[in-house]
Enzyme design. Structure first.
Site, PDB file in Angstrom:
ATOM      1  N   GLY A  36      -7.349   2.045  -8.001  1.00  0.00           N
ATOM      2  CA  GLY A  36      -8.234   1.572  -6.937  1.00  0.00           C
ATOM      3  C   GLY A  36      -8.033   2.419  -5.708  1.00  0.00           C
ATOM      4  O   GLY A  36      -7.009   3.082  -5.554  1.00  0.00           O
ATOM      5  N   GLY A  48      -9.479   2.860  -1.357  1.00  0.00           N
ATOM      6  CA  GLY A  48     -10.319   2.362  -0.267  1.00  0.00           C
ATOM      7  C   GLY A  48      -9.879   2.998   1.025  1.00  0.00           C
ATOM      8  O   GLY A  48      -9.106   3.960   1.015  1.00  0.00           O
ATOM      9  N   GLY A  49     -10.375   2.462   2.115  1.00  0.00           N
ATOM     10  CA  GLY A  49     -10.139   3.059   3.418  1.00  0.00           C
ATOM     11  C   GLY A  49      -8.666   3.137   3.781  1.00  0.00           C
ATOM     12  O   GLY A  49      -8.243   4.035   4.507  1.00  0.00           O
ATOM     13  N   TYR A  50      -7.857   2.228   3.256  1.00  0.00           N
ATOM     14  CA  TYR A  50      -6.450   2.180   3.608  1.00  0.00           C
ATOM     15  C   TYR A  50      -5.639   3.187   2.808  1.00  0.00           C
ATOM     16  O   TYR A  50      -4.513   3.489   3.152  1.00  0.00           O
ATOM     17  CB  TYR A  50      -5.898   0.785   3.312  1.00  0.00           C
ATOM     18  CG  TYR A  50      -6.112   0.450   1.852  1.00  0.00           C
ATOM     19  CD1 TYR A  50      -7.290  -0.163   1.453  1.00  0.00           C
ATOM     20  CD2 TYR A  50      -5.195   0.839   0.884  1.00  0.00           C
ATOM     21  CE1 TYR A  50      -7.543  -0.388   0.122  1.00  0.00           C
ATOM     22  CE2 TYR A  50      -5.462   0.613  -0.444  1.00  0.00           C
ATOM     23  CZ  TYR A  50      -6.624   0.004  -0.823  1.00  0.00           C
ATOM     24  OH  TYR A  50      -6.887  -0.188  -2.139  1.00  0.00           O
ATOM     25  N   GLY A  51      -6.172   3.632   1.647  1.00  0.00           N
ATOM     26  CA  GLY A  51      -5.389   4.510   0.787  1.00  0.00           C
ATOM     27  C   GLY A  51      -5.674   4.210  -0.678  1.00  0.00           C
ATOM     28  O   GLY A  51      -6.788   3.821  -1.020  1.00  0.00           O
ATOM     29  N   VAL A  79      -4.406   2.692  -4.742  1.00  0.00           N
ATOM     30  CA  VAL A  79      -3.580   1.763  -5.494  1.00  0.00           C
ATOM     31  C   VAL A  79      -3.281   2.387  -6.860  1.00  0.00           C
ATOM     32  O   VAL A  79      -4.199   2.836  -7.563  1.00  0.00           O
ATOM     33  CB  VAL A  79      -4.286   0.401  -5.681  1.00  0.00           C
ATOM     34  CG1 VAL A  79      -3.379  -0.551  -6.451  1.00  0.00           C
ATOM     35  CG2 VAL A  79      -4.682  -0.193  -4.347  1.00  0.00           C
ATOM     36  N   LYS A 128       0.387  -0.095  -3.649  1.00  0.00           N
ATOM     37  CA  LYS A 128      -0.637   0.201  -2.646  1.00  0.00           C
ATOM     38  C   LYS A 128      -0.035   1.179  -1.653  1.00  0.00           C
ATOM     39  O   LYS A 128       0.912   0.854  -0.945  1.00  0.00           O
ATOM     40  CB  LYS A 128      -1.047  -1.103  -1.952  1.00  0.00           C
ATOM     41  CG  LYS A 128      -2.154  -0.986  -0.941  1.00  0.00           C
ATOM     42  CD  LYS A 128      -2.532  -2.382  -0.449  1.00  0.00           C
ATOM     43  CE  LYS A 128      -3.417  -2.316   0.786  1.00  0.00           C
ATOM     44  NZ  LYS A 128      -3.686  -3.656   1.324  1.00  0.00           N
ATOM     45  N   ASP A 157      -9.392 -12.431   4.932  1.00  0.00           N
ATOM     46  CA  ASP A 157     -10.227 -11.481   4.203  1.00  0.00           C
ATOM     47  C   ASP A 157     -10.488 -11.972   2.785  1.00  0.00           C
ATOM     48  O   ASP A 157     -10.365 -11.208   1.826  1.00  0.00           O
ATOM     49  CB  ASP A 157      -9.559 -10.101   4.216  1.00  0.00           C
ATOM     50  CG  ASP A 157     -10.577  -8.981   3.991  1.00  0.00           C
ATOM     51  OD1 ASP A 157     -11.789  -9.239   4.143  1.00  0.00           O
ATOM     52  OD2 ASP A 157     -10.158  -7.860   3.649  1.00  0.00           O
TER      53      ASP A 157
END
Ligand SMILES: *[C@@H]1O[C@H](CO)[C@@H](O)[C@H](O)[C@H]1NC(C)=O
Ligand SMILES: *[C@@H]1O[C@H](CO)[C@@H](O)[C@H](O)[C@H]1NC(C)=O
Ligand SMILES: *[C@@H]1O[C@H](CO)[C@@H](O)[C@H](O)[C@H]1NC(C)=O
Ligand SMILES: *[C@@H]1O[C@H](CO)[C@@H](O)[C@H](O)[C@H]1NC(C)=O
Ligand SMILES: *[C@@H]1O[C@H](CO)[C@@H](O)[C@H](O)[C@H]1NC(C)=O
Length: 948
Positions: free
Chosen positions: A630, A632-635, A637, A651, A747
């Site tokens: 996975g 996303g914007g944070y980095g 997985v 993560k 969230d």
């Protein structure tokens, strides 16, 4: 890859939202002009985007400023400036700013969308501009307690939707204007409920034309003016009236018998006039609570029959030429206060047996000769200046002059002998804080025994519930010092204590003032209308230092800073060497050293462990793409198997989304405390070599979203969906109700709910979660964050986070479970769509259009109605009307029981095994600024006009 699609979607949305968040340029320039000419505005009025940055006191709709509330902020100005150019303004409340010493300019007419104008308790002066009659949408006009002069503009008669007109406590003079065929007048205000004109210098007759049977007035408060002549009989036509105050004028003549048509009047004040003729006969006015006709020139008369009206709590007929004997049936159980001083009452006083023990009776200065005093009398009675006191027929106790003061009851305190620092006050809940204080004035009230704490409690509860329903961070309030002032206004001191912090923010102070003065979120029928004047708040959070200060500070500090950095690096290198040596004995030895900053002690972890960078690198094949599950914007997985054999999802934050050391520590401490079978557990963390990684248990069957869309390889049937809903609701309930301190997830969405081998759902990604402090009452005021489509609109508007924001997001997830659609699907918002689908018919027939087709016919879905109802309750606009998560759990359990009963045993729930690839842990989140498009109305939810 799927997640790229969602990244792309979010980018598109964020751009749309960024455009939407930019405040209209003309509004920006108006606000900037205000900023440069007013003093003491909120320090957060900075930046170029008042709507997007949410300047305190400002609310926007579609990039336009629609609400400006600066109540009680202690702002100062000599001109309201260009406010009239905020052309879309709907709500304007500047009340309780004594530093606004300004005229109300005629250009106010430009605010064509204005519905609410509240200027209570400022120093506005000069005339009320005639152009005010152009504000056609105006519903609430509160100009009271200012220094307005001149006459009442007749143009106000054009405000057809006005329900509240308050000009009390000004210096207005001249006549009350009525229409004359060509020009408008106040008689045209057939939708207005409140005429509050007291404490001015209005003169002339009260026009006959002012009142008609088409009016819907409930309050006519004209006291303390210079009105003269007869009271027009037409007032008897307004049968909606509940309170009439014509006291302290120069009215004369007799009162037309038509007054008794007014069956709903409960407060009737005619005191301090020159009324003549017989004492008005009020027989038939069966709602009367409070009657004051003292100090008039009525014909001498015996006690009228209506004195025994059983509804009366207060009967004041001092100096009204009464004579003869008082009969004991006047002292009925409802009566709280009887004032008959300065009359010609004679004979023997017999108060009977049915009076109430806290009755107050003033018979000073009559001719009463005897008192049939039975044992056990305990009323507050004075017979001073009656023959009975001279002759010794009554004890001294009844011959003392009346003490008009009420006891200053302070709320009882349960606090242990605690004391606060001198600048703070102890709240009813024993916290030391800086309360917002002021005085509430009630203009016409139905009772008299102020020392009865029942009334304090009623007032307390009404205000407290209004603050709660407005989601204000109010810990408690106290009501004290009841008294009646020279204008017969009942006044109370009010203390409002903050929750969470020991002081209020400007916007909260403002909201408290606007909630009280707009008086629409509470109903106080026994107290009548009110106004609130504050004591300027002591303790606003300070102004930020100006840029100039920072620049100077930086220049001076720069050299020192360089020195410090040098020292820090040396120290860090030293520490690192030490740490390496110590590594084997203490797994946290490297904690916090990478930034060279002191992060305090090592994190206090329960269950989660420290992982070395080397170990995580090894178990993910050097973070190879093969292991990537996975991003996303944070980095990213990654999936991996730890040395211990645990399969985990790692993560890994990428550069740019690293948290500060403190935040990271707080997060892992929080995560490590969460242990519940429906919450994804944190296994460990890594904070080394500039990396921040969180190691979670690996959840094999992918996200709820993928399992709804079929992307995960199967589609969940109805029962499995219900089970997933139940599981995740249980996880959330744990966070809200069992974790200590409680945690708000912030969230919740279908990509943050993961399914394991057994299709047990687990809530994941607590990256945004917030602790609810122990002392707070469930509010966290914080920068708005969350995901577009799931975000609670109320949270967005108020910025006050409660667990009900999670309930809202969960409601959206329930709707996804029903429809297998994204919350925003082809530009349509799922909540709105479901509402529309079921709305028209009121039943669920319309629902089939948006129901997930793979669920089959809605006929076969047991508990569907209950499920939809539950979801819609979760997404109610107002948090207080949403259920708690515990309730949601119970309701889903009930629904599952319904369904399982209706199914045969073998089809009920056997889970088949499928192969799944992606166990995406977590997903993108976006700080607000890029989210929530569907906040339709920013004004306060003041729709219904409460009576009184
Ligand atoms: C203001 O009123 C106009 C006309 O009634 C309307 O079209 C417009 O949408 C209103 N503005 C806002 C922000 O509601
Ligand atoms: C007055 O109120 C009515 C009913 O709420 C509304 O339909 C009408 O548009 C309003 N008039 C103005 C001028 O806003
Ligand atoms: C109504 O009053 C206005 C202002 O007082 C006056 O100018 C006008 O002539 C009056 N109209 C009639 C028909 O009396
Ligand atoms: C008194 O009230 C009646 C209706 O209740 C009305 O017809 C009559 O005109 C009123 N009289 C006056 C002088 O207003
Ligand atoms: C009380 O006053 C009334 C009216 O003034 C008078 O008729 C009556 O005789 C008086 N009664 C006594 C007992 O003085």
């Amino acid at each position: 890859m799927d997640s790229r699609i969602s990244v792309w979607k979010l980018i598109v949305f964020s751009q749309v939202m960024v455009i939407a968040a930019v405040t209209d340029q003309s509004d920006v320039s108006v606000l900037n002009a205000i900023k440069s000419s007013w003093q003491n505005l909120p320090p957060d009025w900075s930046g170029s985007d008042p709507c997007g940055n949410i300047w305190e006191g400002i609310k926007c709709t579609n990039s336009r400023v629609t609400s400006l509330v600066l109540a009680g902020m202690a702002v100062r100005t000599n001109s309201i400036g260009d406010i009239p150019s905020l052309s879309q303004l709907e709500y304007l409340d500047l009340s309780n700013n004594k530093g606004i010493k300004a005229p109300l300019p005629p250009t106010i007419q430009n605010l064509k969308n204005l519905t609410t104008l509240i200027l209570v308790g400022c120093n506005f002066f000069g005339p009320i501009p005639d152009s005010i009659g152009s504000l056609e949408k105006l519903v609430f006009l509160g100009l009271n307690h200012n220094s307005f002069t001149g006459t009442i503009p007749r143009s106000i008669g054009k405000l057809a939707n006005l329900t509240w007109l308050d000009i009390t406590d000004n210096q207005l003079f001249g006549r009350i204007p009525v229409s004359n065929g060509t020009d408008p007048g106040l008689d045209m205000l057939v939708n207005t409920k409140h005429f509050h004109f007291a404490n001015n210098q209005l003169s002339g007759l009260i026009p006959y034309r002012l009142f008609s049977s088409s009016m819907t007035l409930i309050h006519v408060l004209f006291n303390n003016n210079q009105l003269s002549g007869k009271i027009p009989s037409s007032i008897g036509l307004v049968d909606t009236l509940e309170a009439i105050r014509l006291d302290s004028n120069s009215l004369d003549g007799d009162l037309h018998r038509n007054i008794t048509n007014l069956k709903s009047v409960s407060e009737f004040y005619l005191a301090n006039n020159n009324l003549s003729g017989p004492i008005p006969d009020l027989i038939g006015m069966n709602s009367l609570y409070y009657v004051d006709m003292s100090n008039n020139s009525f014909d001498a008369s015996d006690i009228p029959a209506w004195f025994t009206l059983p509804s009366l709590t207060t009967l004041l007929m001092d100096k009204t030429q009464l004579q003869g004997q008082i009969t004991s049936d006047v002292f009925h159980p409802q009566l709280q206060r009887l004032g008959l001083s300065n009359n010609g009452l004679n004979g023997t006083l017999d108060v009977g047996n049915s009076y109430k023990s806290d009755l107050i009776v003033d018979l000073t200065n009559n001719s009463i000769v005897d008192f049939t005093q039975k044992s056990g009398y305990n009323m507050n009675l004075t017979l001073a200046n009656n023959p009975v006191c001279e002759g010794g027929g009554a004890t001294g106790r009844y011959c003392q002059p009346m003490n008009p003061n009420f006891p200053n009851r302070l709320p009882s305190s349960n606090c242990p002998a605690a004391s606060c620092p001198s600048n703070k006050i102890l709240s009813p809940n024993c916290a030391c804080a800086n309360p917002y204080t002021g005085t509430i004035y009630f203009l016409s009230y139905s009772f008299s025994n102020m020392d009865n704490s029942t009334y304090d409690t009623i007032l307390h509860d009404a205000l407290m519930s209004a603050f709660r329903s407005s989601q204000l961070p109010v810990e408690s309030i106290s009501i004290s010092n009841a008294s009646v002032n020279e204008f017969s206004y009942l006044q109370y001191k009010l203390h409002v204590f903050p929750s969470g912090q020991d002081y209020f923010t400007r916007s909260t102070v403002s909201s408290i003032g606007t909630v009280i003065n707009r008086q629409q979120l509470f109903s106080l029928p026994l107290f009548g209308p009110l106004f609130f004047l504050d004591d300027s708040y002591c303790c606003f959070p300070g102004h930020k230092s100006s840029n100039i200060g920072i620049i100077i500070g930086v220049a001076v500090g720069g050299f020192v800073l360089l020195l410090l950095i040098g020292l820090a690096i040396t120290y860090a290198v030293y520490q690192r060497r030490q740490a390496k040596k110590a590594k084997h004995s203490n797994p946290f030895a490297s904690w916090g050293l990478d930034n060279g900053s002191d992060v305090g002690g090592v994190p206090e972890l329960k269950g989660a462990r420290w992982c070395s960078f080397e170990e995580l690198k090894r178990c993910t094949n050097n973070f190879s793409d093969v292991n990537l599950i996975g991003s996303g914007g944070y980095g990213q997985v990654y999936k991996g198997t730890l040395d211990s054999g645990h399969v985990v999802a790692i993560k890994r934050a990428q550069q740019g989304s690293l948290q500060g050391a403190h935040e990271f520590k707080t997060e892992i401490e929080l995560l490590s405390r969460i242990h519940h079978k429906n919450l994804v557990a944190l296994v460990g963390f890594c904070y080394e070599q500039g990396e921040q990684m969180l190691v979670y248990e690996y959840i094999s069957n992918g996200t709820l979203k993928d399992n709804l869309s079929g992307k995960a390889g199967m589609r969940l049937d109805w029962v499995k969906r219900l089970r997933a809903a139940l599981d995740s609701a249980k996880g959330l309930t744990y966070m809200h109700e069992l974790a200590n301190p409680p945690i708000i997830h912030r969230d919740i969405k279908s990509t943050n709910i993961l399914l394991d081998d057994n299709l047990t759902a687990k809530v994941a990604d607590f990256g945004l979660s917030k602790l609810l402090g122990d002392d707070s009452k469930g509010y966290v005021s914080t920068q708005v964050k969350g995901t577009l489509g799931y975000m609670d609109p109320e949270y967005y508007m108020t910025q006050q986070l409660t667990e009900k924001s999670d309930v809202y997001s969960f409601g959206v997830v329930l709707l996804e479970i029903l429809t297998a659609r994204s919350p925003i699907h082809r530009g349509k918002f799922i909540v709105k769509e479901v509402n529309e689908a079921i709305g028209k018919s009121g039943d669920l027939n319309g629902l089939h259009k948006i129901l997930d087709p793979s669920l089959g016919s809605s006929q076969n879905l047991g508990g569907l109605t209950e499920f939809v109802n539950l979801a819609m309750r979760c997404v109610r606009d107002s948090g207080v009307h949403r259920p708690k998560m515990g309730e949601v759990v119970r309701e889903i359990e009930r629904i599952i029981d319904l369904v399982v009963l209706s199914l045969d045993a073998d089809s009920a729930s056997t889970f088949s095994n499928h192969k799944f690839s992606n166990g995406e842990v977590g997903d993108l989140y976006h700080p607000y600024g890029d989210s929530v498009s569907d906040v339709s109305s920013m004004s306060l939810p003041f729709e219904t006009e409460l009576r009184r």
